[in-house]
Design a protein around this motif. Structure first.
Motif, PDB file in Angstrom:
ATOM      1  N   ARG A 122       0.831  -1.206   0.000  1.00  0.00           N
ATOM      2  CA  ARG A 122       0.000   0.000   0.000  1.00  0.00           C
ATOM      3  C   ARG A 122       0.872   1.265   0.000  1.00  0.00           C
ATOM      4  O   ARG A 122       0.542   2.268   0.599  1.00  0.00           O
ATOM      5  N   SER A 123       2.005   1.195  -0.684  1.00  0.00           N
ATOM      6  CA  SER A 123       2.894   2.355  -0.770  1.00  0.00           C
ATOM      7  C   SER A 123       2.527   3.207  -1.981  1.00  0.00           C
ATOM      8  O   SER A 123       2.171   2.671  -3.026  1.00  0.00           O
ATOM      9  N   GLY A 124       2.612   4.526  -1.806  1.00  0.00           N
ATOM     10  CA  GLY A 124       2.298   5.407  -2.922  1.00  0.00           C
ATOM     11  C   GLY A 124       2.781   6.828  -2.684  1.00  0.00           C
ATOM     12  O   GLY A 124       3.148   7.186  -1.555  1.00  0.00           O
ATOM     13  N   ILE A 125       2.795   7.602  -3.749  1.00  0.00           N
ATOM     14  CA  ILE A 125       3.175   9.006  -3.653  1.00  0.00           C
ATOM     15  C   ILE A 125       1.927   9.800  -3.297  1.00  0.00           C
ATOM     16  O   ILE A 125       0.918   9.713  -3.986  1.00  0.00           O
ATOM     17  N   GLN A 126       1.988  10.567  -2.225  1.00  0.00           N
ATOM     18  CA  GLN A 126       0.800  11.302  -1.794  1.00  0.00           C
ATOM     19  C   GLN A 126       0.828  12.757  -2.203  1.00  0.00           C
ATOM     20  O   GLN A 126      -0.191  13.411  -2.274  1.00  0.00           O
ATOM     21  N   SER A 127       2.026  13.258  -2.451  1.00  0.00           N
ATOM     22  CA  SER A 127       2.115  14.652  -2.879  1.00  0.00           C
ATOM     23  C   SER A 127       3.220  14.833  -3.909  1.00  0.00           C
ATOM     24  O   SER A 127       4.306  14.267  -3.786  1.00  0.00           O
ATOM     25  N   THR A 128       2.926  15.604  -4.954  1.00  0.00           N
ATOM     26  CA  THR A 128       3.916  15.831  -6.016  1.00  0.00           C
ATOM     27  C   THR A 128       4.120  17.322  -6.252  1.00  0.00           C
ATOM     28  O   THR A 128       4.902  17.714  -7.109  1.00  0.00           O
ATOM     29  N   LYS A 129       3.417  18.147  -5.476  1.00  0.00           N
ATOM     30  CA  LYS A 129       3.420  19.577  -5.783  1.00  0.00           C
ATOM     31  C   LYS A 129       4.637  20.305  -5.223  1.00  0.00           C
ATOM     32  O   LYS A 129       5.644  20.431  -5.909  1.00  0.00           O
ATOM     33  N   ASN A 130       4.571  20.744  -3.988  1.00  0.00           N
ATOM     34  CA  ASN A 130       5.724  21.443  -3.414  1.00  0.00           C
ATOM     35  C   ASN A 130       6.803  20.465  -2.957  1.00  0.00           C
ATOM     36  O   ASN A 130       7.987  20.727  -3.098  1.00  0.00           O
ATOM     37  N   LYS A 131       6.329  19.352  -2.422  1.00  0.00           N
ATOM     38  CA  LYS A 131       7.240  18.302  -1.974  1.00  0.00           C
ATOM     39  C   LYS A 131       6.812  16.990  -2.614  1.00  0.00           C
ATOM     40  O   LYS A 131       5.637  16.803  -2.911  1.00  0.00           O
ATOM     41  N   THR A 132       7.773  16.086  -2.831  1.00  0.00           N
ATOM     42  CA  THR A 132       7.418  14.755  -3.304  1.00  0.00           C
ATOM     43  C   THR A 132       7.347  13.844  -2.094  1.00  0.00           C
ATOM     44  O   THR A 132       8.373  13.393  -1.578  1.00  0.00           O
ATOM     45  N   ALA A 133       6.120  13.632  -1.588  1.00  0.00           N
ATOM     46  CA  ALA A 133       5.938  12.903  -0.336  1.00  0.00           C
ATOM     47  C   ALA A 133       5.415  11.496  -0.594  1.00  0.00           C
ATOM     48  O   ALA A 133       4.450  11.299  -1.316  1.00  0.00           O
ATOM     49  N   VAL A 134       6.100  10.542   0.014  1.00  0.00           N
ATOM     50  CA  VAL A 134       5.781   9.130  -0.191  1.00  0.00           C
ATOM     51  C   VAL A 134       5.281   8.522   1.126  1.00  0.00           C
ATOM     52  O   VAL A 134       5.803   8.846   2.188  1.00  0.00           O
ATOM     53  N   GLU A 135       4.280   7.657   1.034  1.00  0.00           N
ATOM     54  CA  GLU A 135       3.875   6.876   2.202  1.00  0.00           C
ATOM     55  C   GLU A 135       4.183   5.415   1.928  1.00  0.00           C
ATOM     56  O   GLU A 135       3.805   4.885   0.889  1.00  0.00           O
ATOM     57  N   ILE A 136       4.902   4.778   2.843  1.00  0.00           N
ATOM     58  CA  ILE A 136       5.200   3.346   2.739  1.00  0.00           C
ATOM     59  C   ILE A 136       4.277   2.627   3.713  1.00  0.00           C
ATOM     60  O   ILE A 136       4.311   2.899   4.917  1.00  0.00           O
ATOM     61  N   ALA A 137       3.441   1.731   3.213  1.00  0.00           N
ATOM     62  CA  ALA A 137       2.493   1.038   4.094  1.00  0.00           C
ATOM     63  C   ALA A 137       2.167  -0.341   3.549  1.00  0.00           C
ATOM     64  O   ALA A 137       2.464  -0.654   2.399  1.00  0.00           O
ATOM     65  N   SER A 138       1.560  -1.159   4.400  1.00  0.00           N
ATOM     66  CA  SER A 138       1.165  -2.489   3.942  1.00  0.00           C
ATOM     67  C   SER A 138      -0.197  -2.871   4.503  1.00  0.00           C
ATOM     68  O   SER A 138      -0.855  -2.062   5.156  1.00  0.00           O
ATOM     69  N   THR A 139      -0.618  -4.087   4.238  1.00  0.00           N
ATOM     70  CA  THR A 139      -2.008  -4.468   4.510  1.00  0.00           C
ATOM     71  C   THR A 139      -2.173  -5.469   5.655  1.00  0.00           C
ATOM     72  O   THR A 139      -3.290  -5.838   5.977  1.00  0.00           O
ATOM     73  N   GLU A 140      -1.067  -5.909   6.246  1.00  0.00           N
ATOM     74  CA  GLU A 140      -1.158  -6.986   7.264  1.00  0.00           C
ATOM     75  C   GLU A 140      -1.685  -6.482   8.598  1.00  0.00           C
ATOM     76  O   GLU A 140      -0.961  -6.426   9.598  1.00  0.00           O
ATOM     77  N   ILE A 141      -2.931  -6.090   8.586  1.00  0.00           N
ATOM     78  CA  ILE A 141      -3.527  -5.505   9.787  1.00  0.00           C
ATOM     79  C   ILE A 141      -4.319  -6.560  10.560  1.00  0.00           C
ATOM     80  O   ILE A 141      -4.897  -7.459   9.965  1.00  0.00           O
ATOM     81  N   ILE A 142      -4.338  -6.444  11.893  1.00  0.00           N
ATOM     82  CA  ILE A 142      -5.349  -7.131  12.694  1.00  0.00           C
ATOM     83  C   ILE A 142      -6.197  -6.019  13.290  1.00  0.00           C
ATOM     84  O   ILE A 142      -5.648  -5.031  13.801  1.00  0.00           O
ATOM     85  N   SER A 143      -7.493  -6.136  13.212  1.00  0.00           N
ATOM     86  CA  SER A 143      -8.357  -5.103  13.760  1.00  0.00           C
ATOM     87  C   SER A 143      -9.708  -5.708  14.094  1.00  0.00           C
ATOM     88  O   SER A 143     -10.435  -6.149  13.202  1.00  0.00           O
ATOM     89  N   THR A 144      -9.996  -5.767  15.391  1.00  0.00           N
ATOM     90  CA  THR A 144     -11.285  -6.334  15.779  1.00  0.00           C
ATOM     91  C   THR A 144     -11.766  -5.758  17.103  1.00  0.00           C
ATOM     92  O   THR A 144     -10.963  -5.360  17.945  1.00  0.00           O
ATOM     93  N   ILE A 145     -13.076  -5.715  17.258  1.00  0.00           N
ATOM     94  CA  ILE A 145     -13.679  -5.225  18.493  1.00  0.00           C
ATOM     95  C   ILE A 145     -13.536  -6.323  19.549  1.00  0.00           C
ATOM     96  O   ILE A 145     -13.687  -7.495  19.238  1.00  0.00           O
ATOM     97  N   ILE A 146     -13.202  -5.952  20.785  1.00  0.00           N
ATOM     98  CA  ILE A 146     -13.057  -6.999  21.815  1.00  0.00           C
ATOM     99  C   ILE A 146     -13.893  -6.730  23.071  1.00  0.00           C
ATOM    100  O   ILE A 146     -14.083  -7.623  23.882  1.00  0.00           O
ATOM    101  N   ALA A 147     -14.353  -5.489  23.230  1.00  0.00           N
ATOM    102  CA  ALA A 147     -15.175  -5.190  24.414  1.00  0.00           C
ATOM    103  C   ALA A 147     -16.156  -4.075  24.095  1.00  0.00           C
ATOM    104  O   ALA A 147     -15.929  -3.275  23.174  1.00  0.00           O
ATOM    105  N   ASP A 148     -17.252  -4.037  24.829  1.00  0.00           N
ATOM    106  CA  ASP A 148     -18.227  -2.949  24.688  1.00  0.00           C
ATOM    107  C   ASP A 148     -19.064  -2.873  25.966  1.00  0.00           C
ATOM    108  O   ASP A 148     -19.283  -3.895  26.625  1.00  0.00           O
ATOM    109  N   LYS A 149     -19.522  -1.684  26.294  1.00  0.00           N
ATOM    110  CA  LYS A 149     -20.363  -1.447  27.481  1.00  0.00           C
ATOM    111  C   LYS A 149     -19.752  -2.032  28.752  1.00  0.00           C
ATOM    112  O   LYS A 149     -20.445  -2.643  29.583  1.00  0.00           O
ATOM    113  N   GLY A 150     -18.442  -1.907  28.848  1.00  0.00           N
ATOM    114  CA  GLY A 150     -17.769  -2.383  30.059  1.00  0.00           C
ATOM    115  C   GLY A 150     -17.607  -3.888  30.151  1.00  0.00           C
ATOM    116  O   GLY A 150     -17.199  -4.399  31.198  1.00  0.00           O
TER     117      GLY A 150
END
Lengths: 188, 188
Positions: A122-150
């Motif tokens: 998931r890497s890409g160039i985010q800005s090309t105007k004043n600065k050439t800004a790159v974000e390096i990222a990937s997709t191997e995420i864990i994300s889940t709800i584990i608690a609610d209402k205490g």
């Protein structure tokens, strides 16, 4: 301003992140990037395991219950979850993320190609105007709800499994980060 | 080749995706993008809820147990999980992803800025060489292990909660996708 003077200005500024310093596991990588005359970093996270509670959908409303850039234990997580807040609590593993300014588009493209090839899809160039800004990222995420209402929504055994999976991904993330150092060596 | 002739060639080709056609929820969006003289799409996913089993860490080793671009029910998921495979099973919600070729860097930058502003924070330019290729993506992922060795690791109640959270995110994703249409209207 030129790239070089921009770089000097940015790197001499005080670290504005909440933590105020670079994550220990990537200190040497960040140093290496900033030694390269074609790049400099503007922000970074080495990869982390977090617990966050969300009183609302707004981003600024997030409460951080726990953050770690190292392997975690059940004991740590268990104590971060006591007492449980009323709002939903999410368990997340987030891989390495780097924001890098490149000297020009050619350098940025080089970085993107190499990063994608070693798994930072998931890497890409985010800005090309004043600065050439790159974000390096990937997709191997864990994300889940584990608690609610205490109340915990999962068993202790499942929480242990989540911790195991997150620690495993932290390790894979570390291996991928090592490959990143080689990219820069090739370019020098 | 020029952008225009590239666009005509690509859009006249047979859809090479496994599914062979564009996801129904974004058919009109894709049509709109391709009507814009500055852009064309090369691949897309409207956002989906999936169950996948991973016999190994290799990407090509993934078995898809279930895929849906619409809201899901407990009944659907329960039947997709019977019988359970021996390998780890992950439950995932993945938001909208678009691959768009832009006429030039200026158009690409416009798309990135607007996309990031409406919440597609992981959007970036992935190629600047022969084609200016943009990926539009975001971070609202759900991703967690739910079964291993033929056994469910979570309770039926928690599975129901995961389904509820995924359906909620699918809805938010739909609202964000609608905003995307406005971006293109501004540009025309």
């Amino acid at each position: 301003m030129t790239f070089k003077s921009d770089k000097n200005t940015i790197l001499s500024k005080i670290d504005k992140s909440k933590k105020g310093k670079i994550d220990k596991p990537i200190k040497s990588l960040i140093k290496k990037i900033n030694k390269n005359s074609n790049f400099y970093t503007t922000s970074s996270c080495s990869g982390r395991i977090v617990l966050l509670s969300k009183p609302s959908a707004k981003k600024q409303d997030i409460n951080w219950l726990f953050k770690s850039h190292k392997k975690i234990s059940f004991k740590q997580i268990n104590s971060a979850l006591s007492p449980l807040p009323n709002s939903p609590v999410w368990f997340r593993f987030e891989p390495l993320i780097l924001h890098i300014t490149a000297k020009n588009l050619k350098n940025a493209q080089y970085l993107i190609n190499k990063s994608r090839a070693i798994g930072f899809k998931r890497s890409g160039i985010q800005s090309t105007k004043n600065k050439t800004a790159v974000e390096i990222a990937s997709t191997e995420i864990i994300s889940t709800i584990i608690a609610d209402k205490g109340k915990l929504l999962i068993s202790k055994n499942y929480l242990k499994r989540l911790i195991k999976e997150a620690n495993k991904k932290l390790n894979t993330n570390k291996d991928k980060t090592k490959k990143f150092i080689h990219i820069l060596q090739e370019q020098n």
